[in-house]
Design a protein around this motif. Structure first.
Motif, PDB file in Angstrom:
ATOM      1  N   THR A  59      -4.073   6.517   8.612  1.00  0.00           N
ATOM      2  CA  THR A  59      -3.778   5.224   9.211  1.00  0.00           C
ATOM      3  C   THR A  59      -5.050   4.404   9.402  1.00  0.00           C
ATOM      4  OG1 THR A  59      -3.952   6.118  11.466  1.00  0.00           O
ATOM      5  CG2 THR A  59      -1.759   6.111  10.436  1.00  0.00           C
ATOM      6  N   TYR A  60      -4.864   3.111   9.399  1.00  0.00           N
ATOM      7  CA  TYR A  60      -5.949   2.167   9.645  1.00  0.00           C
ATOM      8  C   TYR A  60      -5.603   1.425  10.924  1.00  0.00           C
ATOM      9  CZ  TYR A  60      -9.595  -1.252   8.546  1.00  0.00           C
ATOM     10  OH  TYR A  60     -10.736  -2.041   8.566  1.00  0.00           O
ATOM     11  N   LYS A  61      -6.489   1.512  11.900  1.00  0.00           N
ATOM     12  CA  LYS A  61      -6.247   0.840  13.175  1.00  0.00           C
ATOM     13  C   LYS A  61      -7.347  -0.171  13.448  1.00  0.00           C
ATOM     14  CE  LYS A  61      -3.579   4.494  15.348  1.00  0.00           C
ATOM     15  NZ  LYS A  61      -3.455   5.425  16.453  1.00  0.00           N
ATOM     16  N   LEU A  66      -2.127  -0.131  15.168  1.00  0.00           N
ATOM     17  CA  LEU A  66      -1.856   0.257  13.793  1.00  0.00           C
ATOM     18  C   LEU A  66      -1.767  -0.982  12.909  1.00  0.00           C
ATOM     19  CD1 LEU A  66      -1.107   2.525  11.757  1.00  0.00           C
ATOM     20  CD2 LEU A  66       1.285   2.115  12.376  1.00  0.00           C
ATOM     21  N   ALA A  67      -2.598  -1.010  11.861  1.00  0.00           N
ATOM     22  CA  ALA A  67      -2.613  -2.148  10.934  1.00  0.00           C
ATOM     23  C   ALA A  67      -2.017  -1.772   9.586  1.00  0.00           C
ATOM     24  CB  ALA A  67      -4.036  -2.652  10.759  1.00  0.00           C
ATOM     25  N   GLY A  68      -2.223  -0.521   9.163  1.00  0.00           N
ATOM     26  CA  GLY A  68      -1.735  -0.099   7.860  1.00  0.00           C
ATOM     27  C   GLY A  68      -1.823   1.398   7.696  1.00  0.00           C
ATOM     28  N   LEU A  69      -1.354   1.849   6.538  1.00  0.00           N
ATOM     29  CA  LEU A  69      -1.407   3.282   6.239  1.00  0.00           C
ATOM     30  C   LEU A  69      -1.452   3.497   4.735  1.00  0.00           C
ATOM     31  CD1 LEU A  69       1.522   4.149   4.965  1.00  0.00           C
ATOM     32  CD2 LEU A  69       2.207   4.348   7.321  1.00  0.00           C
ATOM     33  N   ILE A  70      -1.834   4.713   4.384  1.00  0.00           N
ATOM     34  CA  ILE A  70      -1.752   5.165   2.998  1.00  0.00           C
ATOM     35  C   ILE A  70      -1.209   6.592   3.029  1.00  0.00           C
ATOM     36  CG2 ILE A  70      -4.127   6.051   2.801  1.00  0.00           C
ATOM     37  CD1 ILE A  70      -4.096   4.565  -0.035  1.00  0.00           C
ATOM     38  N   PHE A 119      -1.944  -8.371   9.468  1.00  0.00           N
ATOM     39  CA  PHE A 119      -3.276  -7.845   9.146  1.00  0.00           C
ATOM     40  C   PHE A 119      -3.636  -8.000   7.672  1.00  0.00           C
ATOM     41  CE2 PHE A 119      -2.073  -5.326  12.941  1.00  0.00           C
ATOM     42  CZ  PHE A 119      -3.140  -5.651  13.760  1.00  0.00           C
ATOM     43  N   GLN A 120      -2.717  -8.544   6.880  1.00  0.00           N
ATOM     44  CA  GLN A 120      -2.973  -8.686   5.445  1.00  0.00           C
ATOM     45  C   GLN A 120      -4.055  -9.729   5.180  1.00  0.00           C
ATOM     46  OE1 GLN A 120       0.842  -9.262   3.502  1.00  0.00           O
ATOM     47  NE2 GLN A 120       1.546  -7.239   4.120  1.00  0.00           N
ATOM     48  N   GLY A 121      -4.750  -9.551   4.051  1.00  0.00           N
ATOM     49  CA  GLY A 121      -5.807 -10.477   3.660  1.00  0.00           C
ATOM     50  C   GLY A 121      -7.158 -10.154   4.270  1.00  0.00           C
ATOM     51  N   ARG A 122      -7.273  -9.012   4.907  1.00  0.00           N
ATOM     52  CA  ARG A 122      -8.536  -8.614   5.551  1.00  0.00           C
ATOM     53  C   ARG A 122      -9.244  -7.479   4.816  1.00  0.00           C
ATOM     54  NH1 ARG A 122      -7.318  -8.406  12.057  1.00  0.00           N
ATOM     55  NH2 ARG A 122      -5.897 -10.190  12.162  1.00  0.00           N
ATOM     56  N   GLY A 123      -8.719  -7.080   3.650  1.00  0.00           N
ATOM     57  CA  GLY A 123      -9.348  -6.004   2.886  1.00  0.00           C
ATOM     58  C   GLY A 123      -8.962  -4.610   3.341  1.00  0.00           C
ATOM     59  N   ILE A 124      -7.951  -4.489   4.176  1.00  0.00           N
ATOM     60  CA  ILE A 124      -7.544  -3.181   4.700  1.00  0.00           C
ATOM     61  C   ILE A 124      -7.031  -2.280   3.586  1.00  0.00           C
ATOM     62  CG2 ILE A 124      -5.867  -2.016   6.202  1.00  0.00           C
ATOM     63  CD1 ILE A 124      -6.178  -4.483   8.105  1.00  0.00           C
TER      64      ILE A 124
END
Length: 184
Positions: A59-61, A66-70, A119-124
């Motif tokens: 996860t990316y926080k 929580l902003a995203g995951l893979i 959170f999109q567009g921030r390079g996450i």
């Protein structure tokens, strides 16, 4: 910050996964209603072994949110990873021998990448991919792979920009996807 998901904290992970996989979630869960799909995805995520187990999620926080995951795993272990899900589907009288092919032998397969819209567009996503590439290299893989829906041009462009190349076309849940690989 990127960290491995924890069994005790799976809130919102299923929403991110559903946002990314769309109709594949129906096949994976045996459900058609959003709330039942999310509940089943939560159940799978909390399991120790399967393709979308917390053990295969990073996860990316941002500021503890929580902003995203893979979601990524060893393609050679797919049969083992799918067994618990297939067994769960049997309880719903769905008897599948396997799921549609999504990856090939000796790939570190990126099953899902998803970032909440705000959170999109921030390079996450790029950071999550870079993290996964390093993870794959550390595990001895020579390539990573993913699928992209024919209709997701924006995602296709991102994947090509970061080095993925179209490899083949696979049909998953009655829908065509580009199978893409990146050599490490």
């Amino acid at each position: 910050m990127i960290t491995q998901a924890k069994k005790e904290n799976i809130t919102k992970l299923s929403t991110l996964i559903l946002n990314a996989i769309g109709n594949i979630a129906n096949t994976l869960t045996g459900e058609n209603e959003k709330d039942k799909i999310l509940k089943t995805l939560d159940f799978y995520i909390s399991m120790d072994i399967n393709r979308i187990s917390y053990n295969n999620i990073w996860t990316y926080k941002i500021e503890n949110e929580l902003a995203g995951l893979i979601v990524a795993y060893n393609s050679n272990k797919l049969k083992e990873l799918d067994a618990p899900i297939l067994n769960h589907l049997k309880l719903k009288n769905m008897f599948l021998k396997s799921f549609d092919k999504e990856c090939f032998k000796d790939e570190f397969y990126i099953d899902t990448v998803s970032v909440f819209e705000k959170f999109q567009g921030r390079g996450i996503a790029k950071e999550l991919f870079a993290f996964t590439e390093k993870k794959a290299k550390d595990l001895g893989f020579k390539k990573i792979s993913l699928l992209v829906d024919f209709e997701k041009e924006k995602a296709l462009k991102l994947y090509e920009k970061i080095g993925f190349k179209k490899n083949s076309i696979l049909n998953v849940s009655k829908h065509n996807y580009h199978h893409m690989i990146k050599m490490l």
